[in-house]
Design an enzyme around this catalytic site. Structure first.
Site, PDB file in Angstrom:
ATOM      1  N   SER A 133       0.812  -1.217   0.000  1.00 13.92           N
ATOM      2  CA  SER A 133       0.000   0.000   0.000  1.00 13.92           C
ATOM      3  C   SER A 133       0.845   1.267   0.000  1.00 13.92           C
ATOM      4  O   SER A 133       0.426   2.292  -0.551  1.00 13.92           O
ATOM      5  CB  SER A 133      -0.942   0.003   1.207  1.00 13.92           C
ATOM      6  N   HIS A 166       0.230   3.451   4.651  1.00 17.09           N
ATOM      7  CA  HIS A 166      -0.612   4.152   3.677  1.00 17.09           C
ATOM      8  C   HIS A 166      -0.311   5.649   3.695  1.00 17.09           C
ATOM      9  O   HIS A 166      -0.164   6.284   2.642  1.00 17.09           O
ATOM     10  CB  HIS A 166      -2.093   3.933   3.995  1.00 17.09           C
TER      11      HIS A 166
END
Length: 381
Positions: A255, A320
């Site tokens: 991610s 993230h």
């Protein structure tokens, strides 16, 4: 073809006295725009029409009445300077030929290249330049390769663990030598290799879809070197962000890299909204943001969900956020400067310096902070 025109102009600066007297009698490294235009008229049929249009715009936009040889060489080798772009955009001549989107009779591959150009580039001159220059050699190998490897590792782990959904809840999951674990942070490869481990098929699926739909077109336009840099920078920033801000948690998944690419692309679209001509851009941006928010929400939920193997928590979601920060800084600078020399951009050096400082800070943090804070870490797997 284009090489012949380069050779003709190269002769203008060679030691042969005849071409020097004809084109550059004072050996200054410049020729007049009139002579440059005459060369284009003589040899222009050997060029792609869009590239010829750009060269004519270069000749017409130069207020000093002369052309620098090095500018021409950089132009023909796709290393256009920022001053060249400004000359074209602000020049006296308007690029008045029909837009690339209006051209007909294109083959399937040509339509694909045109589609990619409109998906990623905000300026018509850049889209035409890319359309004429792209050769699919090399192909977008980086994003395809990294995706295949991620899927292969996931399938292997699924067979070994006999689980494909929420693999992270399996008691043997953390024993893998690839994922990042705070107790094993001295093993430097884990700050990169954690991208090959995913929490489950729901985690892998969205990451793979995003990095193929966004990463492959970006790599086709900007090249493997630049896109892999953004991706890897996001991956490293993600794991380091976890080691600084969520010190007791492991981290898995790609991610960080995916969010770096997608965030850079979305930010580039917003910053060049009027120039981006991709279809349904508002709807597609909304869908991308919903997908990213869903994935981020899933990661936050999983992080705070009771662990299946206490006292070690589930993987962190901070990777993230590390990827997003890389995307809207370094990533945007790269995407906004198609075929430009990054070393000429002040913001590039500013953001790169900030990134390097963060990496160095995180390294020292990992060496000293854990012991100084007397933090209770989960046992090693």
């Amino acid at each position: 073809m284009e090489e012949n025109l380069c050779c003709v102009l190269c002769c203008c600066w060679m030691e042969d006295p005849v071409p020097v007297l004809e084109f550059d009698p004072d050996n200054t490294g410049y020729i007049s725009t009139e002579k440059f235009r005459s060369l284009l008229q003589r040899h222009g049929s050997e060029l792609d029409p869009h590239k010829l249009e750009v060269l004519l715009a270069l000749a017409d936009s130069n207020s000093e009445g002369r052309i620098c040889y090095q500018d021409f060489v950089n132009l023909m080798s796709n290393k256009r300077s920022n001053s060249f772009r400004q000359a074209i955009l602000q020049g006296n001549r308007r690029l008045c030929s029909k837009a690339l989107l209006e051209e007909t009779g294109l083959s399937l591959s040509q339509r694909l290249i045109r589609h990619v150009a409109y998906e990623t580039l905000p300026r018509e001159i850049d889209r035409k330049w890319y359309y004429d220059s792209y050769t699919c050699c090399p192909p977008p190998w980086f994003m395809i390769t990294i995706t295949i490897v991620e899927v292969a590792f996931f399938l292997y782990n699924g067979v070994v663990l006999d689980r494909f959904v929420l693999q992270v809840t399996h008691p043997l999951y953390l024993k893998n030598a690839l994922l990042y674990h705070p107790q094993l942070r001295a093993q430097a490869w884990r700050y990169l290799t954690y991208i090959f481990m995913h929490a489950g098929i729901e985690h892998l699926g969205l990451n793979v879809v995003l990095q193929l739909l966004v990463g492959v077109p970006l790599e086709m336009v900007h090249g493997a070197a630049r896109i892999s840099f953004v991706y890897v920078a996001g991956v490293v920033a993600g794991s380091l962000a976890v080691s600084v801000a969520d010190m007791t948690a492991p981290v898995v998944g790609s991610s960080g890299g995916v969010y770096a690419l997608v965030s850079a692309h979305l930010a580039n679209i917003v910053m060049n909204w009027s120039g981006m001509k991709c279809q349904f851009k508002l709807l597609r941006m909304a869908v991308a943001l919903i997908c990213m928010s869903f994935e981020f929400g899933r990661a936050v939920w999983l992080r705070f969900h009771p662990s299946a193997y206490p006292p070690c928590p589930h993987p962190s979601f901070m990777a993230h956020l590390g990827g997003v920060v890389v995307g809207i800084t370094l990533g945007v600078i790269i995407l906004r400067n198609y075929e430009q020399r990054l070393q000429d951009q002040i913001l590039w050096w500013i953001f790169l310096s900030i990134y390097v400082i963060f990496v160095l800070f995180a390294i020292f943090w990992n060496i000293f902070a854990y012991s100084l804070l007397d933090l209770k870490l989960p046992p090693p797997p």
